[in-house]
Design a protein around this motif. Structure first.
Motif, PDB file in Angstrom:
ATOM      1  N   ILE A 299     -11.266   3.402 -21.254  1.00 37.04           N
ATOM      2  CA  ILE A 299     -12.068   2.280 -21.748  1.00 37.04           C
ATOM      3  C   ILE A 299     -12.082   2.272 -23.268  1.00 37.04           C
ATOM      4  O   ILE A 299     -11.914   1.228 -23.904  1.00 37.04           O
ATOM      5  CB  ILE A 299     -13.509   2.356 -21.184  1.00 37.04           C
ATOM      6  N   LEU A 300     -12.272   3.448 -23.867  1.00 30.85           N
ATOM      7  CA  LEU A 300     -12.307   3.544 -25.330  1.00 30.85           C
ATOM      8  C   LEU A 300     -10.969   3.149 -25.947  1.00 30.85           C
ATOM      9  O   LEU A 300     -10.925   2.409 -26.934  1.00 30.85           O
ATOM     10  CB  LEU A 300     -12.678   4.972 -25.749  1.00 30.85           C
ATOM     11  N   ASN A 301      -9.876   3.635 -25.367  1.00 31.37           N
ATOM     12  CA  ASN A 301      -8.543   3.268 -25.883  1.00 31.37           C
ATOM     13  C   ASN A 301      -8.294   1.770 -25.742  1.00 31.37           C
ATOM     14  O   ASN A 301      -7.742   1.135 -26.643  1.00 31.37           O
ATOM     15  CB  ASN A 301      -7.456   4.053 -25.144  1.00 31.37           C
ATOM     16  N   GLY A 302      -8.721   1.211 -24.611  1.00 35.30           N
ATOM     17  CA  GLY A 302      -8.552  -0.223 -24.396  1.00 35.30           C
ATOM     18  C   GLY A 302      -9.357  -1.051 -25.381  1.00 35.30           C
ATOM     19  O   GLY A 302      -8.872  -2.059 -25.905  1.00 35.30           O
ATOM     20  N   LEU A 303     -10.586  -0.625 -25.652  1.00 31.21           N
ATOM     21  CA  LEU A 303     -11.439  -1.346 -26.610  1.00 31.21           C
ATOM     22  C   LEU A 303     -10.842  -1.309 -28.011  1.00 31.21           C
ATOM     23  O   LEU A 303     -10.889  -2.306 -28.744  1.00 31.21           O
ATOM     24  CB  LEU A 303     -12.844  -0.739 -26.620  1.00 31.21           C
ATOM     25  N   LYS A 304     -10.285  -0.178 -28.389  1.00 33.91           N
ATOM     26  CA  LYS A 304      -9.737  -0.041 -29.743  1.00 33.91           C
ATOM     27  C   LYS A 304      -8.400  -0.772 -29.897  1.00 33.91           C
ATOM     28  O   LYS A 304      -8.085  -1.292 -30.961  1.00 33.91           O
ATOM     29  CB  LYS A 304      -9.588   1.440 -30.091  1.00 33.91           C
ATOM     30  N   GLU A 305      -7.610  -0.819 -28.826  1.00 32.67           N
ATOM     31  CA  GLU A 305      -6.299  -1.460 -28.896  1.00 32.67           C
ATOM     32  C   GLU A 305      -6.394  -2.981 -28.798  1.00 32.67           C
ATOM     33  O   GLU A 305      -5.712  -3.703 -29.514  1.00 32.67           O
ATOM     34  CB  GLU A 305      -5.393  -0.933 -27.774  1.00 32.67           C
ATOM     35  N   ARG A 306      -7.235  -3.463 -27.898  1.00 39.63           N
ATOM     36  CA  ARG A 306      -7.268  -4.895 -27.601  1.00 39.63           C
ATOM     37  C   ARG A 306      -8.068  -5.716 -28.603  1.00 39.63           C
ATOM     38  O   ARG A 306      -7.967  -6.946 -28.617  1.00 39.63           O
ATOM     39  CB  ARG A 306      -7.833  -5.132 -26.192  1.00 39.63           C
ATOM     40  N   PHE A 307      -8.886  -5.051 -29.419  1.00 37.77           N
ATOM     41  CA  PHE A 307      -9.728  -5.812 -30.340  1.00 37.77           C
ATOM     42  C   PHE A 307      -9.343  -5.583 -31.803  1.00 37.77           C
ATOM     43  O   PHE A 307     -10.176  -5.694 -32.699  1.00 37.77           O
ATOM     44  CB  PHE A 307     -11.201  -5.464 -30.100  1.00 37.77           C
ATOM     45  N   ASP A 308      -8.083  -5.264 -32.026  1.00 42.34           N
ATOM     46  CA  ASP A 308      -7.582  -5.101 -33.397  1.00 42.34           C
ATOM     47  C   ASP A 308      -7.655  -6.401 -34.176  1.00 42.34           C
ATOM     48  O   ASP A 308      -8.042  -6.425 -35.346  1.00 42.34           O
ATOM     49  CB  ASP A 308      -6.132  -4.590 -33.382  1.00 42.34           C
ATOM     50  N   SER A 309      -7.273  -7.515 -33.534  1.00 42.61           N
ATOM     51  CA  SER A 309      -7.207  -8.806 -34.228  1.00 42.61           C
ATOM     52  C   SER A 309      -8.586  -9.286 -34.664  1.00 42.61           C
ATOM     53  O   SER A 309      -8.760  -9.762 -35.788  1.00 42.61           O
ATOM     54  CB  SER A 309      -6.554  -9.857 -33.325  1.00 42.61           C
ATOM     55  N   ILE A 310      -9.586  -9.149 -33.787  1.00 43.95           N
ATOM     56  CA  ILE A 310     -10.932  -9.599 -34.153  1.00 43.95           C
ATOM     57  C   ILE A 310     -11.548  -8.671 -35.194  1.00 43.95           C
ATOM     58  O   ILE A 310     -12.282  -9.106 -36.079  1.00 43.95           O
ATOM     59  CB  ILE A 310     -11.838  -9.720 -32.898  1.00 43.95           C
ATOM     60  N   ASP A 311     -11.204  -7.392 -35.121  1.00 44.85           N
ATOM     61  CA  ASP A 311     -11.701  -6.432 -36.111  1.00 44.85           C
ATOM     62  C   ASP A 311     -11.087  -6.715 -37.480  1.00 44.85           C
ATOM     63  O   ASP A 311     -11.770  -6.639 -38.506  1.00 44.85           O
ATOM     64  CB  ASP A 311     -11.369  -5.010 -35.657  1.00 44.85           C
ATOM     65  N   GLU A 312      -9.810  -7.075 -37.494  1.00 46.44           N
ATOM     66  CA  GLU A 312      -9.135  -7.406 -38.744  1.00 46.44           C
ATOM     67  C   GLU A 312      -9.716  -8.671 -39.371  1.00 46.44           C
ATOM     68  O   GLU A 312      -9.921  -8.741 -40.581  1.00 46.44           O
ATOM     69  CB  GLU A 312      -7.636  -7.600 -38.472  1.00 46.44           C
TER      70      GLU A 312
END
Length: 477
Positions: free
Chosen positions: A305-318
């Protein structure tokens, strides 16, 4: 395909984030190229210039979100400022979906939950008996809608004792052989310690994910708020991995004791592996207890879950980082040199909308001017600062800052409005309207979905004109 546009409305009361439904598009080909042509044609028919677009959001399908040939890539090649942000609600759904598939044991757990619902819902008599003993019914789950899994797990978690009791009652009744065999398998599946542990742990995880998912689907949510909620979810999963699993195991032992179930993991015969000549290493899994194996399994779930959250939300975080200097916490406390650096980086990306030199001058003045008018702006969000600018009529004095806030609030967070429009489509295009043409279908959908606007329109003149044209009687004056 449903098409929705997001924009900021500026009026006397301040700013409002609006998502308006444009219509349904009849799609004949599902390739990225064909769908892009359909979208561009629809925008052209509505006299909407794509060059003004500053964001786009779709689900994670390859034809929509593909890096090279997807719709987002093709539109970005036409307008580089149309920033793509994958639907956060859909991405969060996929994070949980893939985490639940990391082990056959987890798939078996959700399979039992669904089979239990199917067993009772397939018979009206069994369903009536179940309703007599439960406060609320069991729920089934969907593979695409992760919130449905949460409801299914929660209803079983709250009423596990009653469900086991009903199963035992039915076991002693006159069931057919097939139903009796199925019931015995289900009773064996739910009345054991390992199932209770999984039920309690998944209830906690799914409840946390679902709460964030509901927030992300709000129409007026902004990227900065969405990012904070996602960071909060990451913090919860990290803490749950370290402390929550042990707490859940303690709760499981207590609940098992209350249900007269032995709080012990069932032992499994260890398969002996033949060693090759010269092999000295031993398999550590054979020495681990079943409880420790379960701990490792659930920690793997949290890691996924943690890896998925960090990988999939790169664009919104950027995107949140690019606009972070507009947040009150940073805008009024950040050193001037650092603020100018952020502003210059921002202007490089939006040079068509923002004048770099003017923005730096405006920021230098605005940070001093605004704080004098209202010292509470230090803790203000982006939309609150934009409302402050409008309330004090400062948009003409700080046009570049005003434009920057509008761009930020226009960026989409989710495509949930498109999903909601399909719920209306199901009601409108029923079997009684199966021959409805596309134009009429869109008109009915717009009236239904944009009902607030429709109610504000006066139809008297239109009705009179329509009646006069369709009237078969001659009006004698």
């Amino acid at each position: 395909m449903s098409q929705v546009i997001r924009y900021v409305v500026v009026n006397e009361n301040g700013c409002e984030i609006v998502e308006s439904f444009l219509g349904f598009l009849q799609v004949f080909k599902k390739t990225g190229e064909a769908i892009t042509e359909d979208i561009l044609r629809s925008l052209s028919n509505h006299s909407i210039d794509l060059s003004y677009c500053r964001g786009q959001s779709y689900d994670n399908g390859a034809n929509m979100a593909g890096k090279w040939k997807g719709v987002q890539a093709r539109i970005s090649s036409i307008n580089s400022l149309a920033r793509f942000i994958p639907c956060t609600a859909h991405s969060l759904n996929l994070v949980g979906l893939y985490a639940a598939k990391c082990s056959p044991e987890l798939e078996n757990f959700f399979g039992i939950v669904q089979k239990l619902f199917n067993f009772f819902s397939s018979s009206t008599q069994r369903w009536d008996i179940l309703k007599e003993h439960l406060k609320f019914s069991l729920k089934g789950y969907s593979t695409t809608r992760w919130s449905a899994k949460q409801r299914a797990v929660k209803s079983l978690y709250l009423q596990l004792g009653q469900v086991i009791h009903v199963c035992k009652l039915l076991k002693n009744s006159n069931l057919c052989e097939e139903a009796s065999v199925e019931l015995n398998g289900l009773l064996k599946g739910i009345a054991n310690f390992k199932f209770i542990c999984m039920l309690i742990i998944w209830n906690k995880i799914l409840t946390a994910i679902d709460r964030v998912n509901v927030i992300l689907q709000k129409q007026n949510i902004t990227i900065d708020i969405a990012t904070q909620h996602l960071k909060g979810l990451i913090y919860f999963i990290e803490k749950f991995r370290e402390e929550g699993i042990e707490e859940a195991l303690d709760e499981s032992k207590q609940k098992s004791t209350e249900l007269s179930i032995e709080p012990v993991f069932p032992s499994i015969r260890v398969r002996k592996k033949k060693k090759m000549p010269g092999e000295l290493a031993e398999d550590e899994s054979s020495t681990l207890s079943e409880e420790n194996k379960f701990r490792i399994l659930m920690k793997n779930v949290c890691d996924r879950i943690l890896n998925g959250l960090k990988e999939r939300f790169d664009s919104i975080d950027e995107a949140a980082k690019d606009f972070s200097f507009l947040d009150g916490k940073f805008l009024f406390s950040m050193p001037t040199i650092q603020l100018k650096k952020h502003a210059m980086d921002f202007c490089i990306k939006y040079e068509k909308d923002i004048d770099k030199n003017e923005l730096i001058l405006e920021l230098d003045s605005f940070t001093q001017h605004a704080i004098q008018l209202d010292n509470k702006l230090i803790d203000a969000r982006s939309h609150e600062i934009l409302n402050f600018i409008l309330k004090n009529s400062l948009q003409e004095a700080y046009p570049n800052i005003f434009t920057a806030y509008q761009i930020f609030l226009t960026l989409p967070v989710t495509s949930a409005s498109c999903e909601r429009s399909f719920s209306k489509l199901k009601l409108i295009k029923s079997y009684l309207r199966s021959t409805t043409k596309q134009t009429r279908l869109n008109d009915l959908s717009i009236i239904s979905i944009e009902h607030q606007v429709a109610k504000s329109i006066d139809y008297e003149d239109i009705i009179k004109e329509f009646a006069s044209k369709k009237s078969r009687k001659i009006i004698i004056k």
